[in-house]
Motif scaffolding. Structure first.
Motif, PDB file in Angstrom:
ATOM      1  N   HIS A  18       0.855  -1.190   0.000  1.00 29.32           N
ATOM      2  CA  HIS A  18       0.000   0.000   0.000  1.00 29.32           C
ATOM      3  C   HIS A  18       0.885   1.234   0.000  1.00 29.32           C
ATOM      4  N   ASP A  19       0.795   2.061  -1.060  1.00 32.44           N
ATOM      5  CA  ASP A  19       1.625   3.269  -1.152  1.00 32.44           C
ATOM      6  C   ASP A  19       1.120   4.343  -0.197  1.00 32.44           C
ATOM      7  N   PRO A  20       1.943   4.759   0.775  1.00 29.97           N
ATOM      8  CA  PRO A  20       1.544   5.908   1.601  1.00 29.97           C
ATOM      9  C   PRO A  20       1.531   7.172   0.725  1.00 29.97           C
ATOM     10  N   CYS A  21       0.490   8.009   0.873  1.00 28.09           N
ATOM     11  CA  CYS A  21       0.348   9.191  -0.001  1.00 28.09           C
ATOM     12  C   CYS A  21       1.583  10.090   0.030  1.00 28.09           C
ATOM     13  N   ALA A  73      -2.798   5.437  -6.141  1.00 27.94           N
ATOM     14  CA  ALA A  73      -3.159   4.745  -4.895  1.00 27.94           C
ATOM     15  C   ALA A  73      -4.220   5.519  -4.121  1.00 27.94           C
ATOM     16  N   LEU A  74      -5.074   4.768  -3.448  1.00 25.58           N
ATOM     17  CA  LEU A  74      -6.085   5.393  -2.597  1.00 25.58           C
ATOM     18  C   LEU A  74      -5.498   5.589  -1.208  1.00 25.58           C
ATOM     19  N   CYS A  75      -5.806   6.721  -0.629  1.00 22.84           N
ATOM     20  CA  CYS A  75      -5.364   7.065   0.719  1.00 22.84           C
ATOM     21  C   CYS A  75      -5.912   6.055   1.727  1.00 22.84           C
ATOM     22  N   CYS A  76      -5.184   5.875   2.857  1.00 20.24           N
ATOM     23  CA  CYS A  76      -5.672   4.981   3.909  1.00 20.24           C
ATOM     24  C   CYS A  76      -6.681   5.679   4.794  1.00 20.24           C
ATOM     25  N   ASP A 133     -15.944   4.181   5.974  1.00 23.43           N
ATOM     26  CA  ASP A 133     -14.663   4.769   6.368  1.00 23.43           C
ATOM     27  C   ASP A 133     -13.637   4.515   5.266  1.00 23.43           C
ATOM     28  N   VAL A 134     -12.747   5.495   5.084  1.00 23.34           N
ATOM     29  CA  VAL A 134     -11.772   5.395   3.992  1.00 23.34           C
ATOM     30  C   VAL A 134     -10.896   4.151   4.152  1.00 23.34           C
ATOM     31  N   ASN A 135     -10.479   3.856   5.397  1.00 25.21           N
ATOM     32  CA  ASN A 135      -9.574   2.710   5.581  1.00 25.21           C
ATOM     33  C   ASN A 135     -10.248   1.388   5.197  1.00 25.21           C
ATOM     34  N   VAL A 136     -11.568   1.328   5.401  1.00 26.90           N
ATOM     35  CA  VAL A 136     -12.281   0.103   5.034  1.00 26.90           C
ATOM     36  C   VAL A 136     -12.305  -0.055   3.511  1.00 26.90           C
ATOM     37  N   LEU A 137     -12.527   1.064   2.831  1.00 26.07           N
ATOM     38  CA  LEU A 137     -12.525   1.035   1.359  1.00 26.07           C
ATOM     39  C   LEU A 137     -11.155   0.622   0.830  1.00 26.07           C
ATOM     40  N   ARG A 138     -10.100   1.198   1.442  1.00 26.34           N
ATOM     41  CA  ARG A 138      -8.758   0.870   0.981  1.00 26.34           C
ATOM     42  C   ARG A 138      -8.431  -0.601   1.264  1.00 26.34           C
ATOM     43  N   THR A 139      -8.856  -1.071   2.426  1.00 23.31           N
ATOM     44  CA  THR A 139      -8.585  -2.465   2.779  1.00 23.31           C
ATOM     45  C   THR A 139      -9.311  -3.402   1.819  1.00 23.31           C
ATOM     46  N   TYR A 184       0.998   5.362  10.257  1.00 24.45           N
ATOM     47  CA  TYR A 184      -0.434   5.695  10.271  1.00 24.45           C
ATOM     48  C   TYR A 184      -1.203   4.783   9.315  1.00 24.45           C
ATOM     49  N   CYS A 185      -0.626   4.564   8.115  1.00 27.84           N
ATOM     50  CA  CYS A 185      -1.252   3.621   7.177  1.00 27.84           C
ATOM     51  C   CYS A 185      -1.384   2.263   7.860  1.00 27.84           C
ATOM     52  N   ASN A 186      -0.349   1.894   8.622  1.00 27.14           N
ATOM     53  CA  ASN A 186      -0.339   0.600   9.294  1.00 27.14           C
ATOM     54  C   ASN A 186      -1.554   0.466  10.221  1.00 27.14           C
ATOM     55  N   THR A 187      -1.768   1.492  11.037  1.00 25.43           N
ATOM     56  CA  THR A 187      -2.927   1.478  11.943  1.00 25.43           C
ATOM     57  C   THR A 187      -4.236   1.380  11.164  1.00 25.43           C
ATOM     58  N   MET A 188      -4.357   2.190  10.114  1.00 21.09           N
ATOM     59  CA  MET A 188      -5.607   2.236   9.358  1.00 21.09           C
ATOM     60  C   MET A 188      -5.895   0.903   8.677  1.00 21.09           C
ATOM     61  N   MET A 189      -4.858   0.309   8.090  1.00 19.17           N
ATOM     62  CA  MET A 189      -5.054  -0.951   7.378  1.00 19.17           C
ATOM     63  C   MET A 189      -5.331  -2.072   8.383  1.00 19.17           C
ATOM     64  N   THR A 190      -4.666  -2.023   9.529  1.00 19.25           N
ATOM     65  CA  THR A 190      -4.922  -3.030  10.561  1.00 19.25           C
ATOM     66  C   THR A 190      -6.386  -2.958  11.018  1.00 19.25           C
TER      67      THR A 190
END
Lengths: 441, 263
Positions: B151-154, B187-190, B207-213, B230-236
Motif C-alpha cells: 500500500h503506497d503511503p500518499c 493509490a487510494l489514501c488509507c 470509512d476510507v480505511n475500510v474502502l482501501r482495505t 499511520y497507514c499501518n494502523t488504518m489498514m490493521t
C-alpha cells in the motif's frame, strides 16, 4: 449595396471579438484580485509542463475512452480553425474559398477537416450519451445540478450544430461546383459531405446557394457566439488550460507553502534579543495580515486562475477518498464555489464603479462549509487527477488555516492534538522524557 | 523483553566527539504508538545488523509539526520546525532517515525554507542503499510463496514519487508481489492523512480505511505491507472490519525484512 455582406460580416466580427475582449478584461481583473505569488521559478519545467499536459493532453488519456474522444475534439477544434481563418477572410473580402489556389494541398486540408468534423460529431454524441444516458457517476454529483449540467450539454449541442453546418455548407458547395454555378469554382475534396449531397438533390441552383450561404453565415456567427459563450461557461478551459498548466505546481505534491507572515512572527517570538515592548516598526502600522483564506481575495491569483480553468470534469472528485466514502467534500465543488464567488465579487465591483462593497457573504460558510474542509485527507489524489494542473488542496488548506488561526474553530479532537504538541511535543499526551522508552520495551 | 538494541543518542555522540552516519528521526508515532514502536525496533535491528553508526535525538526529539500544518495550524508547525532546526543544526546533522513518510515529507520539503537543509531519506530508500552497497544482505526463502501487496503511503508515493524502493525491498524476500488496482500514483489514501488520524471522520457511508482495505483484500494477500505507521494502523483496523486478522497481517516493509532474516 454590393459590399453589404462584407460590411455586415465585418461588424459582426468586430462585435463578436470586441465583446469577448471586454469579458477577457473582466476575467483578468478578477484573477488579479488574488494575492501575488512568485511563479518566476523553474521556467523550463513550466514550459515543459504546458507542452506535455495542455498541448500534449498527457493527463487526459489516463482515462482512455474519455481521453481519446477528447483528443479528437481538441485536434478537431484546433485544425478546423484553419478553415475558420479562410472563412473570416472570405467574409471580409467577399471572396470564395480564398485558399483554393493551394490546389491539392487545399483538397487535402478540406478533406481532413471533413473527416475531423465527422469524428468530432461522433465524439460529441458519445460524450452526450455518457452524460445523459449512461449517467457516469462523476457527471451526476450534487454540484452538477442545474446550470452546470445544462452548460455541459449546451457545449455539446453547439459543437454538434457547428459541425453539421460546416458539412452542410460543403455539401451545397460541392453540388454547386458540379452544376458549374458562378463563383463556385471547383475546389476542395469532400469525403464526408458528398454523402449529404443526395439529400440536396433536385434543389435549384438558387436554393442551393441559399442553403450554402445560410450554413456559411450560421457557422461563422455560431463560432463568434460560441467564443462569447466561453466566459459564461466551464468551457473557458480551452484557453486557460495553457496558462494554468504553466503556472501549476512544480514542487513535490506533498510540499505545502510556509506562510511568510507566520515565519516573521515565529522568528520574533523565538528571538531571545527581541524586545517585547518595542513599538512596531513603521511599515507594520497597517492592518495585521490575515492568516489563511475566508474569501476569494485571500487566495492567490494562481488559485483564482485554477477556478476559472476548471471544466468540471470531476476526475478530482471521483478520485477523492472522502467523496468516495460519502463525505460532503468534493474537490470539484471547491473549485466551482471559488469561481462562482469570484464572479459574484466581480459583479459587485461592476455595480460599484470597480470598488468591492461587502455583501455580507464570503467563500467560507456561504459557499464552502467547514464540514467539507475537515473531510480532506490531504492525499493529493485530486491534484494528481486534474488534467489541467488545478490544485484544489491548496485552497482547502488555506481555508483550514483561516479556521484554525483566525477563528480557533478546529474540531475539538484536533484542538486536543495541537495542545498536546504544544505541551509535550507529540500529538498524544505522552511525556517527552519517555521518547526513548521504545528501545527497551 | 527482547534482545538489546544498540541505540545511541546524539548527546552521546557529542560526548565522544563523533558524528553519526545518519540521524534516525523516530517521530512521535515511532516513539509512542505501540504498533509503530515495533516498526522502529525492526528498523533498528536492520541498522544494527548492517553495523550502521546511527544516532537518535531521544528525549530531545519533538514533533515535526507536520500534522499541525495539515490541520491548518501554521504557527504551531513553524514553532516546532524552528525548534527542531535549531537542535539539528546545532548537532550539524547532514543526513536524516525516518520511517514516517509525513516526517520525511516535511523535513525534506518544508524545513529547507525555514533554515533546515538536510539529506532526508525514507527508511525504505536507506535500506535499499544499504543493500546496494553490500552492507546489508537479505537471504533465505522465508517469504517464498507468500503474497504481499504494497500500500503506497500518499506522502511517500504520490507526494514524493518514491514508488520503487519499498517494492524492490519486498522483492528481495522472494515473496510474490501483487499490485492493487489502485497503486503508485493512483493509490487510494488509507484515510489517516491531513490530521484525520486524530479525529472522527465526517459523516459518510463508509470509512476510507475500510474502502482501501477492500482494495487490498481483492489481491488475496497474506501480507499487506506499507511504509507508514499511520497507514499501518488504518489498514490493521480495516482488516479487523473484514474479520481477516487470522489470515492477513499488516506489516511495515522494515518488519518484513527483519522477519525474513529472523531478526
Amino acid at each position: 449595396m454590393e459590399y453589404l455582406p462584407n460590411i455586415i460580416f465585418a461588424v459582426a466580427l468586430i462585435l463578436g471579438i470586441g465583446f469577448f475582449a471586454r469579458n477577457v478584461k473582466k476575467l483578468s481583473r478578477n484573477i488579479k484580485l488574488g494575492k501575488d505569488v512568485d511563479v518566476s521559478d523553474n521556467k523550463s519545467k513550466r514550459w515543459k509542463n504546458m507542452a506535455r499536459i495542455a498541448l500534449g493532453q498527457t493527463k487526459m488519456v489516463v482515462r482512455p475512452i474519455a481521453g481519446i474522444m477528447h483528443v479528437i475534439v481538441y485536434v478537431g477544434f484546433i485544425i478546423i480553425n484553419i478553415e475558420v481563418l479562410e472563412i473570416i477572410l472570405d467574409g471580409l473580402f467577399g471572396t470564395h474559398r480564398l485558399f483554393s489556389p493551394l490546389g491539392s494541398i487545399y483538397d487535402f486540408l478540406i478533406g481532413s477537416f471533413e473527416v475531423l468534423a465527422l469524428l468530432v460529431i461522433v465524439a460529441v454524441v458519445v460524450f452526450w450519451i455518457r452524460r445523459n444516458i449512461i449517467r457516469i457517476q462523476r457527471f451526476i454529483k450534487p454540484e452538477m445540478k442545474g446550470w452546470p449540467k445544462t452548460d455541459g450539454n449546451m457545449i455539446l449541442y453547439i459543437e454538434f450544430v457547428l459541425m453539421i453546418l460546416f458539412l452542410t455548407m460543403n455539401a451545397a458547395d460541392f453540388q454547386l461546383q458540379q452544376l458549374g454555378a458562378e463563383h463556385y469554382h471547383e475546389a476542395g475534396a469532400f469525403p464526408v459531405s458528398q454523402f449529404i449531397v443526395p439529400i440536396l438533390d433536385g434543389l435549384s441552383e438558387s436554393s442551393l446557394i441559399l442553403v450554402e450561404r445560410t450554413a456559411w453565415w450560421l457557422h461563422i456567427l455560431g463560432i463568434l457566439a460560441f467564443l462569447n459563450y466561453l466566459y459564461y461557461s466551464k468551457h473557458l478551459h480551452i484557453l486557460l488550460a495553457f496558462p494554468n498548466t504553466y503556472y501549476g505546481k512544480v514542487k513535490p505534491q506533498g510540499q505545502f507553502n510556509n506562510l511568510e507572515s507566520v515565519t516573521k512572527e515565529v522568528k520574533l517570538m523565538m528571538d531571545p534579543d527581541a524586545d517585547p515592548y518595542a513599538a512596531p516598526a513603521e511599515q507594520d502600522t497597517g492592518e495585521p495580515e490575515k492568516f489563511g483564506a475566508s474569501d476569494v481575495m485571500d487566495l492567490n491569483w494562481v488559485q483564482l486562475l485554477n477556478a476559472y480553468t476548471c471544466t468540471e470534469c470531476g476526475r478530482c472528485t471521483s478520485e477523492c477518498p472522502a467523496n468516495q466514502t460519502g463525505k460532503k467534500l468534493s474537490p470539484r465543488k471547491i473549485m466551482m464555489d471559488t469561481r462562482d464567488r469570484l464572479e459574484e465579487v466581480g459583479k459587485i465591483m461592476d455595480a460599484n464603479k470597480g470598488e468591492f462593497v461587502s455583501d455580507g457573504k464570503q467563500l467560507l460558510n456561504d459557499y464552502i462549509t467547514p464540514e467539507e474542509l475537515w473531510a480532506c485527507t490531504t492525499c493529493n489524489a485530486c491534484v494528481q487527477a486534474c488534467p489541467v494542473s488545478i490544485d484544489p488542496l491548496s485552497i482547502i488548506v488555506e481555508m483550514r488555516r483561516y479556521l484554525v488561526m483566525e477563528q480557533s474553530a478546529a474540531p475539538t479532537e484536533l484542538n486536543n492534538m495541537m495542545s498536546n504538541i504544544e505541551n509535550n511535543g507529540a500529538p498524544w499526551p505522552y511525556n517527552q522524557m519517555d521518547r526513548l522508552n521504545w528501545v527497551n520495551e | 523483553m527482547s534482545e538489546q538494541l544498540k541505540v545511541k543518542t546524539m548527546q552521546e555522540f557529542m560526548a565522544e566527539g563523533k558524528q553519526p552516519e545518519i540521524l534516525f528521526w523516530v517521530g512521535s508515532a515511532g516513539s509512542f504508538d505501540d504498533r509503530a514502536k515495533k516498526i522502529s525496533r525492526a528498523f533498528v535491528k536492520l541498522l544494527n545488523k548492517a553495523n550502521v553508526d546511527f544516532a537518535v535525538l531521544g528525549t530531545e526529539e519533538s514533533s515535526t509539526g507536520d500534522v499541525a500544518k495539515r490541520a491548518g495550524n501554521e504557527f504551531l508547525f513553524q514553532m516546532q520546525a524552528m525548534m527542531n532546526i535549531e537542535l539539528l543544526n546545532g548537532y550539524e546533522i547532514k543526513r536524516i532517515v525516518t520511517c514516517d513518510p509525513h516526517s520525511f515529507n516535511t523535513l525534506k520539503n518544508e524545513y529547507p525554507s525555514l533554515g533546515g537543509n538536510y539529506d532526508v531519506l525514507h527508511h525504505t530508500q536507506y535500506l535499499k542503499e544499504l543493500i546496494d552497497n553490500g552492507r546489508l544482505t537479505i537471504t533465505g526463502d522465508g517469504y517464498k510463496g507468500k503474497r504481499i501487496t504494497f500500500h503506497d503511503p500518499c506522502y511517500l508515493g504520490r507526494a514524493n514519487s518514491v514508488f520503487d524502493a519499498p517494492r524492490e525491498l519486498l522483492a528481495k524476500t522472494n515473496a510474490e508481489l501483487v499490485e492493487m488496482k489502485r497503486h503508485k500514483k493512483a493509490a487510494l489514501c488509507c484515510g489517516a492523512g491531513g490530521a484525520q488520524m486524530f479525529k472522527e471522520p465526517e459523516k459518510g457511508d463508509m470509512d476510507v480505511n475500510v474502502l482501501r482495505t477492500k482494495g487490498a483484500l481483492e489481491t488475496n494477500p497474506n501480507i499487506i505491507a506499507t511504509g507508514c505507521p499511520y497507514c499501518n494502523t488504518m489498514m490493521t483496523d480495516g482488516i479487523k472490519a473484514y474479520e481477516k486478522e487470522d489470515s492477513v497481517t499488516v506489516l511495515d516493509v522494515a518488519e518484513v525484512l527483519a522477519n525474513s532474516q529472523g531478526l
